[in-house]
Design a protein around this motif. Structure first.
Motif, PDB file in Angstrom:
ATOM      1  N   SER A   1       0.953  -1.128  -0.022  1.00 17.95           N
ATOM      2  CA  SER A   1       0.064  -0.082   0.004  1.00 17.95           C
ATOM      3  C   SER A   1       1.054   1.325   0.126  1.00 17.95           C
ATOM      4  CB  SER A   1      -0.906   0.024   1.341  1.00 17.95           C
ATOM      5  OG  SER A   1      -1.817  -0.966   1.252  1.00 17.95           O
ATOM      6  N   GLY A   2       1.774   1.196   0.920  1.00 13.95           N
ATOM      7  CA  GLY A   2       2.834   2.576   0.718  1.00 13.95           C
ATOM      8  C   GLY A   2       3.538   2.662  -0.271  1.00 13.95           C
ATOM      9  N   SER A   3       3.935   1.334  -1.190  1.00 12.19           N
ATOM     10  CA  SER A   3       4.700   1.631  -2.123  1.00 12.19           C
ATOM     11  C   SER A   3       3.638   1.915  -3.498  1.00 12.19           C
ATOM     12  CB  SER A   3       5.064  -0.037  -2.880  1.00 12.19           C
ATOM     13  OG  SER A   3       5.530   0.077  -3.882  1.00 12.19           O
ATOM     14  N   VAL A   4       2.350   1.581  -3.321  1.00 12.46           N
ATOM     15  CA  VAL A   4       1.332   2.218  -4.371  1.00 12.46           C
ATOM     16  C   VAL A   4       1.145   3.908  -4.050  1.00 12.46           C
ATOM     17  CG1 VAL A   4      -1.083   2.370  -5.287  1.00 12.46           C
ATOM     18  CG2 VAL A   4       0.230   0.107  -4.897  1.00 12.46           C
ATOM     19  N   LEU A   5       1.124   4.224  -2.903  1.00  8.83           N
ATOM     20  CA  LEU A   5       0.858   5.733  -2.751  1.00  8.83           C
ATOM     21  C   LEU A   5       2.258   6.469  -3.002  1.00  8.83           C
ATOM     22  CD1 LEU A   5      -1.115   5.412   0.741  1.00  8.83           C
ATOM     23  CD2 LEU A   5      -1.921   6.062  -1.422  1.00  8.83           C
ATOM     24  N   SER A   6       3.397   5.873  -2.729  1.00 12.76           N
ATOM     25  CA  SER A   6       4.671   6.621  -2.991  1.00 12.76           C
ATOM     26  C   SER A   6       4.691   6.591  -4.576  1.00 12.76           C
ATOM     27  CB  SER A   6       5.773   5.914  -2.506  1.00 12.76           C
ATOM     28  OG  SER A   6       5.437   5.925  -1.052  1.00 12.76           O
ATOM     29  N   SER A   7       4.321   5.632  -4.976  1.00 10.97           N
ATOM     30  CA  SER A   7       4.594   5.770  -6.564  1.00 10.97           C
ATOM     31  C   SER A   7       3.736   6.887  -7.358  1.00 10.97           C
ATOM     32  CB  SER A   7       4.120   4.188  -7.159  1.00 10.97           C
ATOM     33  OG  SER A   7       5.128   3.384  -6.648  1.00 10.97           O
ATOM     34  N   VAL A   8       2.600   6.813  -6.950  1.00 13.56           N
ATOM     35  CA  VAL A   8       1.637   7.765  -7.666  1.00 13.56           C
ATOM     36  C   VAL A   8       1.933   9.370  -7.356  1.00 13.56           C
ATOM     37  CG1 VAL A   8      -0.188   6.146  -7.445  1.00 13.56           C
ATOM     38  CG2 VAL A   8      -0.239   7.648  -6.028  1.00 13.56           C
ATOM     39  N   THR A   9       2.878   9.452  -6.416  1.00  9.87           N
ATOM     40  CA  THR A   9       3.156  11.067  -5.889  1.00  9.87           C
ATOM     41  C   THR A   9       3.607  11.940  -7.155  1.00  9.87           C
ATOM     42  OG1 THR A   9       5.439  10.369  -4.964  1.00  9.87           O
ATOM     43  CG2 THR A   9       3.448  10.375  -3.445  1.00  9.87           C
ATOM     44  N   PHE A  10       4.394  11.229  -8.176  1.00  9.32           N
ATOM     45  CA  PHE A  10       4.894  11.995  -8.946  1.00  9.32           C
ATOM     46  C   PHE A  10       3.885  12.086 -10.389  1.00  9.32           C
ATOM     47  CE2 PHE A  10       8.745  11.853  -7.145  1.00  9.32           C
ATOM     48  CZ  PHE A  10       9.511  12.533  -7.391  1.00  9.32           C
ATOM     49  N   MET A  11       2.984  10.934 -10.471  1.00 13.92           N
ATOM     50  CA  MET A  11       1.769  11.082 -11.486  1.00 13.92           C
ATOM     51  C   MET A  11       1.366  12.548 -11.794  1.00 13.92           C
ATOM     52  SD  MET A  11       0.566   7.199 -11.412  1.00 13.92           S
ATOM     53  CE  MET A  11       1.681   5.736 -11.494  1.00 13.92           C
TER      54      MET A  11
ATOM     55  N   VAL B   1       9.488  -2.066  -2.354  1.00 17.75           N
ATOM     56  CA  VAL B   1      10.793  -1.102  -2.455  1.00 17.75           C
ATOM     57  C   VAL B   1      11.068  -1.095  -3.816  1.00 17.75           C
ATOM     58  CG1 VAL B   1      13.120  -0.481  -1.823  1.00 17.75           C
ATOM     59  CG2 VAL B   1      11.646  -1.424   0.165  1.00 17.75           C
ATOM     60  N   THR B   2      11.148  -2.421  -4.508  1.00 14.11           N
ATOM     61  CA  THR B   2      11.679  -2.405  -5.872  1.00 14.11           C
ATOM     62  C   THR B   2      10.607  -1.873  -6.635  1.00 14.11           C
ATOM     63  OG1 THR B   2      12.752  -4.354  -5.317  1.00 14.11           O
ATOM     64  CG2 THR B   2      12.408  -3.877  -7.569  1.00 14.11           C
ATOM     65  N   ILE B   3       9.416  -2.176  -6.446  1.00 15.59           N
ATOM     66  CA  ILE B   3       8.136  -1.683  -7.437  1.00 15.59           C
ATOM     67  C   ILE B   3       8.133  -0.322  -7.417  1.00 15.59           C
ATOM     68  CG2 ILE B   3       5.686  -1.612  -7.610  1.00 15.59           C
ATOM     69  CD1 ILE B   3       5.758  -4.441  -6.748  1.00 15.59           C
ATOM     70  N   CYS B   4       7.971   0.243  -5.994  1.00 14.61           N
ATOM     71  CA  CYS B   4       7.675   1.804  -5.760  1.00 14.61           C
ATOM     72  C   CYS B   4       8.929   2.424  -6.538  1.00 14.61           C
ATOM     73  CB  CYS B   4       7.860   2.278  -4.479  1.00 14.61           C
ATOM     74  SG  CYS B   4       7.950   3.693  -3.818  1.00 14.61           S
ATOM     75  N   ASN B   5      10.029   2.411  -6.160  1.00 11.67           N
ATOM     76  CA  ASN B   5      11.249   2.727  -6.949  1.00 11.67           C
ATOM     77  C   ASN B   5      11.390   2.777  -8.450  1.00 11.67           C
ATOM     78  OD1 ASN B   5      12.579   4.674  -4.414  1.00 11.67           O
ATOM     79  ND2 ASN B   5      12.100   2.333  -3.694  1.00 11.67           N
ATOM     80  N   GLY B   6      10.899   1.529  -8.965  1.00 16.86           N
ATOM     81  CA  GLY B   6      10.980   1.602 -10.192  1.00 16.86           C
ATOM     82  C   GLY B   6      10.198   2.406 -10.818  1.00 16.86           C
ATOM     83  N   VAL B   7       8.748   2.594 -10.380  1.00 15.26           N
ATOM     84  CA  VAL B   7       7.894   3.512 -10.894  1.00 15.26           C
ATOM     85  C   VAL B   7       8.465   4.980 -10.951  1.00 15.26           C
ATOM     86  CG1 VAL B   7       5.634   4.490 -10.528  1.00 15.26           C
ATOM     87  CG2 VAL B   7       6.113   1.830 -10.695  1.00 15.26           C
ATOM     88  N   ILE B   8       8.855   5.402  -9.745  1.00 12.11           N
ATOM     89  CA  ILE B   8       9.459   6.855  -9.414  1.00 12.11           C
ATOM     90  C   ILE B   8      10.628   7.067 -10.120  1.00 12.11           C
ATOM     91  CG2 ILE B   8      10.278   8.264  -7.639  1.00 12.11           C
ATOM     92  CD1 ILE B   8       8.590   6.873  -5.527  1.00 12.11           C
ATOM     93  N   CYS B   9      11.525   6.175 -10.456  1.00 13.69           N
ATOM     94  CA  CYS B   9      12.485   6.129 -11.143  1.00 13.69           C
ATOM     95  C   CYS B   9      12.146   6.438 -12.713  1.00 13.69           C
ATOM     96  CB  CYS B   9      13.314   5.039 -11.283  1.00 13.69           C
ATOM     97  SG  CYS B   9      14.944   5.156 -12.209  1.00 13.69           S
ATOM     98  N   PHE B  10      11.076   5.836 -13.392  1.00 18.47           N
ATOM     99  CA  PHE B  10      10.680   5.891 -14.508  1.00 18.47           C
ATOM    100  C   PHE B  10       9.814   7.469 -14.634  1.00 18.47           C
ATOM    101  CE2 PHE B  10       7.038   5.897 -17.406  1.00 18.47           C
ATOM    102  CZ  PHE B  10       7.677   5.687 -18.627  1.00 18.47           C
ATOM    103  N   LEU B  11       9.319   7.672 -13.852  1.00 17.13           N
ATOM    104  CA  LEU B  11       8.588   9.052 -13.824  1.00 17.13           C
ATOM    105  C   LEU B  11       9.510  10.135 -13.604  1.00 17.13           C
ATOM    106  CD1 LEU B  11       5.243   8.278 -11.511  1.00 17.13           C
ATOM    107  CD2 LEU B  11       5.561   8.454 -13.932  1.00 17.13           C
ATOM    108  N   SER B  12      10.415  10.270 -12.678  1.00 12.71           N
ATOM    109  CA  SER B  12      11.576  11.206 -12.720  1.00 12.71           C
ATOM    110  C   SER B  12      12.206  11.133 -14.018  1.00 12.71           C
ATOM    111  CB  SER B  12      12.775  10.866 -11.632  1.00 12.71           C
ATOM    112  OG  SER B  12      12.149  10.678 -10.142  1.00 12.71           O
ATOM    113  N   LEU B  13      12.526  10.249 -14.870  1.00 17.79           N
ATOM    114  CA  LEU B  13      13.168  10.057 -16.009  1.00 17.79           C
ATOM    115  C   LEU B  13      12.253  10.941 -16.886  1.00 17.79           C
ATOM    116  CD1 LEU B  13      14.774   6.812 -16.716  1.00 17.79           C
ATOM    117  CD2 LEU B  13      15.926   9.063 -16.714  1.00 17.79           C
ATOM    118  N   LEU B  14      10.998  10.880 -16.680  1.00 10.76           N
ATOM    119  CA  LEU B  14       9.955  11.447 -17.780  1.00 10.76           C
ATOM    120  C   LEU B  14       9.942  13.109 -17.357  1.00 10.76           C
ATOM    121  CD1 LEU B  14       6.766   9.358 -17.991  1.00 10.76           C
ATOM    122  CD2 LEU B  14       8.270  10.113 -19.924  1.00 10.76           C
TER     123      LEU B  14
END
Length: 86
Positions: free
Chosen positions: A10-20, A62-75
């Motif tokens: 749940s934390g991973s999902v919420l952290s991942s969507v912060t950049f969206m 940790v892997t999922i969350c940071n993989g998504v944020i890494c991609f969004l940061s690159l964008l």
């Protein structure tokens, strides 16, 4: 799956969507003047470090969350260079 795993996911999902919202708004408006490149680069570098850690330790949230944020940061980095007026 136990409750602590659900908390982590749940934390991973919420952290991942912060950049969206920022990625969407930047893509939609093509406006990057208010984006701070230093902050985006710091977020990108920190997510690379966390991604390596998550993969190395086999921690899926940790892997999922940071993989998504890494991609969004690159964008956002791409948008910063692509949409900057010259």
């Amino acid at each position: 799956m136990d409750w602590i795993e659900l908390v982590g996911l749940s934390g991973s999902v919420l952290s991942s969507v912060t950049f969206m919202p920022q990625v969407y708004q930047t893509w939609k408006t093509k406006s990057v003047e208010d984006l701070n490149l230093f902050m985006i680069l710091m977020a990108f570098i920190s997510t690379i470090i966390w991604l390596v850690y998550g993969i190395g330790k086999g921690i899926l949230p940790v892997t999922i969350c940071n993989g998504v944020i890494c991609f969004l940061s690159l964008l956002l980095i791409y948008f910063k260079f692509r949409f900057t007026k010259k």
